[in-house]
Write a protein that holds these residues in place. Sequence first.
Motif, PDB file in Angstrom:
ATOM      1  N   ASP A  93       0.869  -1.174   0.000  1.00 11.12           N
ATOM      2  CA  ASP A  93       0.000   0.000   0.000  1.00 11.12           C
ATOM      3  C   ASP A  93       0.907   1.227   0.000  1.00 11.12           C
ATOM      4  O   ASP A  93       2.126   1.108   0.214  1.00 11.12           O
ATOM      5  CB  ASP A  93      -0.921  -0.013   1.234  1.00 11.12           C
ATOM      6  CG  ASP A  93      -0.149   0.047   2.536  1.00 11.12           C
ATOM      7  OD1 ASP A  93       0.235   1.159   2.947  1.00 11.12           O
ATOM      8  OD2 ASP A  93       0.091  -1.014   3.132  1.00 11.12           O
ATOM      9  N   SER A 139      -3.173  -2.185   3.353  1.00  9.22           N
ATOM     10  CA  SER A 139      -3.891  -0.936   3.583  1.00  9.22           C
ATOM     11  C   SER A 139      -3.045  -0.081   4.518  1.00  9.22           C
ATOM     12  O   SER A 139      -2.185  -0.601   5.243  1.00  9.22           O
ATOM     13  CB  SER A 139      -5.269  -1.191   4.204  1.00  9.22           C
ATOM     14  OG  SER A 139      -5.144  -1.638   5.544  1.00  9.22           O
ATOM     15  N   VAL A 140      -3.295   1.214   4.508  1.00 11.71           N
ATOM     16  CA  VAL A 140      -2.544   2.107   5.392  1.00 11.71           C
ATOM     17  C   VAL A 140      -2.770   1.719   6.847  1.00 11.71           C
ATOM     18  O   VAL A 140      -1.839   1.741   7.662  1.00 11.71           O
ATOM     19  CB  VAL A 140      -2.946   3.571   5.133  1.00 11.71           C
ATOM     20  CG1 VAL A 140      -2.351   4.494   6.189  1.00 11.71           C
ATOM     21  CG2 VAL A 140      -2.502   4.006   3.741  1.00 11.71           C
ATOM     22  N   ARG A 141      -4.005   1.336   7.191  1.00  8.17           N
ATOM     23  CA  ARG A 141      -4.297   0.941   8.571  1.00  8.17           C
ATOM     24  C   ARG A 141      -3.470  -0.274   8.979  1.00  8.17           C
ATOM     25  O   ARG A 141      -2.896  -0.305  10.073  1.00  8.17           O
ATOM     26  CB  ARG A 141      -5.805   0.653   8.710  1.00  8.17           C
ATOM     27  CG  ARG A 141      -6.217  -0.004  10.028  1.00  8.17           C
ATOM     28  CD  ARG A 141      -5.725   0.765  11.242  1.00  8.17           C
ATOM     29  NE  ARG A 141      -6.230   2.124  11.270  1.00  8.17           N
ATOM     30  CZ  ARG A 141      -5.837   3.036  12.139  1.00  8.17           C
ATOM     31  NH1 ARG A 141      -4.904   2.755  13.037  1.00  8.17           N
ATOM     32  NH2 ARG A 141      -6.352   4.257  12.111  1.00  8.17           N
ATOM     33  N   GLU A 142      -3.377  -1.285   8.128  1.00 13.50           N
ATOM     34  CA  GLU A 142      -2.576  -2.469   8.458  1.00 13.50           C
ATOM     35  C   GLU A 142      -1.111  -2.100   8.649  1.00 13.50           C
ATOM     36  O   GLU A 142      -0.438  -2.621   9.554  1.00 13.50           O
ATOM     37  CB  GLU A 142      -2.714  -3.509   7.361  1.00 13.50           C
ATOM     38  CG  GLU A 142      -4.061  -4.174   7.261  1.00 13.50           C
ATOM     39  CD  GLU A 142      -4.132  -5.138   6.092  1.00 13.50           C
ATOM     40  OE1 GLU A 142      -3.487  -6.200   6.165  1.00 13.50           O
ATOM     41  OE2 GLU A 142      -4.820  -4.828   5.104  1.00 13.50           O
ATOM     42  N   THR A 143      -0.615  -1.213   7.811  1.00 15.27           N
ATOM     43  CA  THR A 143       0.787  -0.798   7.936  1.00 15.27           C
ATOM     44  C   THR A 143       1.027  -0.068   9.251  1.00 15.27           C
ATOM     45  O   THR A 143       2.043  -0.292   9.922  1.00 15.27           O
ATOM     46  CB  THR A 143       1.171   0.095   6.748  1.00 15.27           C
ATOM     47  OG1 THR A 143       1.045  -0.655   5.543  1.00 15.27           O
ATOM     48  CG2 THR A 143       2.603   0.600   6.877  1.00 15.27           C
ATOM     49  N   LEU A 144       0.110   0.792   9.642  1.00 15.64           N
ATOM     50  CA  LEU A 144       0.249   1.507  10.909  1.00 15.64           C
ATOM     51  C   LEU A 144       0.238   0.530  12.086  1.00 15.64           C
ATOM     52  O   LEU A 144       1.037   0.673  13.026  1.00 15.64           O
ATOM     53  CB  LEU A 144      -0.872   2.529  11.064  1.00 15.64           C
ATOM     54  CG  LEU A 144      -0.777   3.772  10.181  1.00 15.64           C
ATOM     55  CD1 LEU A 144      -2.060   4.591  10.283  1.00 15.64           C
ATOM     56  CD2 LEU A 144       0.431   4.630  10.573  1.00 15.64           C
ATOM     57  N   GLU A 145      -0.642  -0.465  12.049  1.00 16.01           N
ATOM     58  CA  GLU A 145      -0.711  -1.429  13.150  1.00 16.01           C
ATOM     59  C   GLU A 145       0.592  -2.214  13.256  1.00 16.01           C
ATOM     60  O   GLU A 145       1.102  -2.453  14.360  1.00 16.01           O
ATOM     61  CB  GLU A 145      -1.894  -2.382  12.941  1.00 16.01           C
ATOM     62  CG  GLU A 145      -3.261  -1.723  12.900  1.00 16.01           C
ATOM     63  CD  GLU A 145      -3.691  -1.140  14.241  1.00 16.01           C
ATOM     64  OE1 GLU A 145      -3.031  -1.386  15.265  1.00 16.01           O
ATOM     65  OE2 GLU A 145      -4.715  -0.416  14.266  1.00 16.01           O
ATOM     66  N   TYR A 185       3.852   8.502  16.794  1.00 20.33           N
ATOM     67  CA  TYR A 185       2.517   7.892  16.744  1.00 20.33           C
ATOM     68  C   TYR A 185       2.533   6.509  17.415  1.00 20.33           C
ATOM     69  O   TYR A 185       1.640   6.184  18.205  1.00 20.33           O
ATOM     70  CB  TYR A 185       2.078   7.765  15.287  1.00 20.33           C
ATOM     71  CG  TYR A 185       0.821   6.953  15.083  1.00 20.33           C
ATOM     72  CD1 TYR A 185      -0.436   7.510  15.290  1.00 20.33           C
ATOM     73  CD2 TYR A 185       0.886   5.626  14.666  1.00 20.33           C
ATOM     74  CE1 TYR A 185      -1.596   6.780  15.090  1.00 20.33           C
ATOM     75  CE2 TYR A 185      -0.265   4.876  14.473  1.00 20.33           C
ATOM     76  CZ  TYR A 185      -1.495   5.453  14.684  1.00 20.33           C
ATOM     77  OH  TYR A 185      -2.641   4.714  14.506  1.00 20.33           O
ATOM     78  N   ARG A 193       0.361   5.457  20.791  1.00 17.39           N
ATOM     79  CA  ARG A 193      -0.756   4.515  20.708  1.00 17.39           C
ATOM     80  C   ARG A 193      -0.750   3.565  21.903  1.00 17.39           C
ATOM     81  O   ARG A 193       0.283   3.022  22.284  1.00 17.39           O
ATOM     82  CB  ARG A 193      -0.649   3.694  19.421  1.00 17.39           C
ATOM     83  CG  ARG A 193      -1.205   4.357  18.192  1.00 17.39           C
ATOM     84  CD  ARG A 193      -2.712   4.245  18.091  1.00 17.39           C
ATOM     85  NE  ARG A 193      -3.163   2.874  18.093  1.00 17.39           N
ATOM     86  CZ  ARG A 193      -3.243   2.099  17.008  1.00 17.39           C
ATOM     87  NH1 ARG A 193      -2.901   2.586  15.823  1.00 17.39           N
ATOM     88  NH2 ARG A 193      -3.676   0.860  17.107  1.00 17.39           N
ATOM     89  N   PHE A 213      -2.820  -1.949  19.661  1.00 15.74           N
ATOM     90  CA  PHE A 213      -2.580  -2.251  18.245  1.00 15.74           C
ATOM     91  C   PHE A 213      -3.282  -3.560  17.913  1.00 15.74           C
ATOM     92  O   PHE A 213      -3.613  -4.356  18.797  1.00 15.74           O
ATOM     93  CB  PHE A 213      -1.084  -2.343  17.932  1.00 15.74           C
ATOM     94  CG  PHE A 213      -0.364  -3.438  18.677  1.00 15.74           C
ATOM     95  CD1 PHE A 213      -0.243  -4.711  18.140  1.00 15.74           C
ATOM     96  CD2 PHE A 213       0.207  -3.191  19.921  1.00 15.74           C
ATOM     97  CE1 PHE A 213       0.410  -5.721  18.835  1.00 15.74           C
ATOM     98  CE2 PHE A 213       0.865  -4.186  20.623  1.00 15.74           C
ATOM     99  CZ  PHE A 213       0.970  -5.453  20.074  1.00 15.74           C
ATOM    100  N   ARG A 265      -6.999  -7.183  19.166  1.00 14.78           N
ATOM    101  CA  ARG A 265      -6.445  -5.913  19.633  1.00 14.78           C
ATOM    102  C   ARG A 265      -5.776  -6.138  20.984  1.00 14.78           C
ATOM    103  O   ARG A 265      -6.364  -6.721  21.897  1.00 14.78           O
ATOM    104  CB  ARG A 265      -7.532  -4.845  19.759  1.00 14.78           C
ATOM    105  CG  ARG A 265      -6.994  -3.475  20.189  1.00 14.78           C
ATOM    106  CD  ARG A 265      -8.071  -2.419  20.154  1.00 14.78           C
ATOM    107  NE  ARG A 265      -8.530  -2.164  18.803  1.00 14.78           N
ATOM    108  CZ  ARG A 265      -7.904  -1.355  17.930  1.00 14.78           C
ATOM    109  NH1 ARG A 265      -6.784  -0.730  18.299  1.00 14.78           N
ATOM    110  NH2 ARG A 265      -8.394  -1.174  16.728  1.00 14.78           N
TER     111      ARG A 265
END
Length: 303
Positions: free
Chosen positions: A120, A195-201, A277, A281, A284, A290
Amino acid sequence: MGRPPTTVLLPTTTWTTACQEVADQLGPDDELLVVCDDESDRVADRDGLPAGVEVVVAGVPDGCSGKANAIDVGMERARHDRIVWTDDDFHHPDDWLATLNADYETHGPVSEVPFFVGQDPLSILLEPGYAFGGTFSVWAGDVIWGGAVIFERSDLDVDAFRKELRQTISDDGLLGEYIDVTTLRRARRVEMGGSVRETLERHVRFMKLVRYHDPPAAVVNIVLLLVLTAFSIRFPLGTGAVLTAMHGAIYLAFGQRRWTALLAYPSVLAMVPLMAYAYARRTFVWGGRRYRWHSKFDVEIVD
């Protein structure tokens, strides 16, 4: 004289290409334990398993990650003293298991390294940073990667290791505190993101892993990254050229020919806000669960 029989532990919830690749490499006395979470997982009721393959249902984790729970149960069920850990998200060539066993005979415990390939926009941007931190640094520091590591029970205190494993997130982070390995300059491509969300996690999990398993390294990383970012802003052309050349050399050293090495400069600039970030957090997501990781041995499953 033949090599000792080997148990391969592969946590997954589905029968992937990697499962078949490893199954095809088993010797007559080897075993592959495919470890899933629950009876409802698709792999749990798979019919026609290849010879030497068994599906093990680990159950729902309590106070640790699903991956740590799967490895713990796999270690308990393994019949052999020589053990390999691997993952289901990269290609295992035909000689993968034989080569790892030969490496053990030469070096003792060994590990390969991952090379993370973005899927992504954000993970593509971060590829050079991961090439440095997740590939080069792992190799240079003889750090264990749980996707491809081989050892024997006699190399560690198994009971103490499993006790702590049931209280933490990172299986390989903990294993690195129990055994010394030779990390080989042999990279396996691992797709990351989607996805960007998966990469952030994933990024949050990686940052917390370093924080809890190697606090001094976490401090050094922060300081070096701040200094490098300051230089990048003050001297953009020179720093950009050096960073691009350095990451290009890292890519080539690990057999990777990808245009993303050209993103080294913006990748570095993105790391400071992403590190902030990650440390800010509180939770995750990993593998559909989670987690709140309070400290190395204090893990809460939120949902």
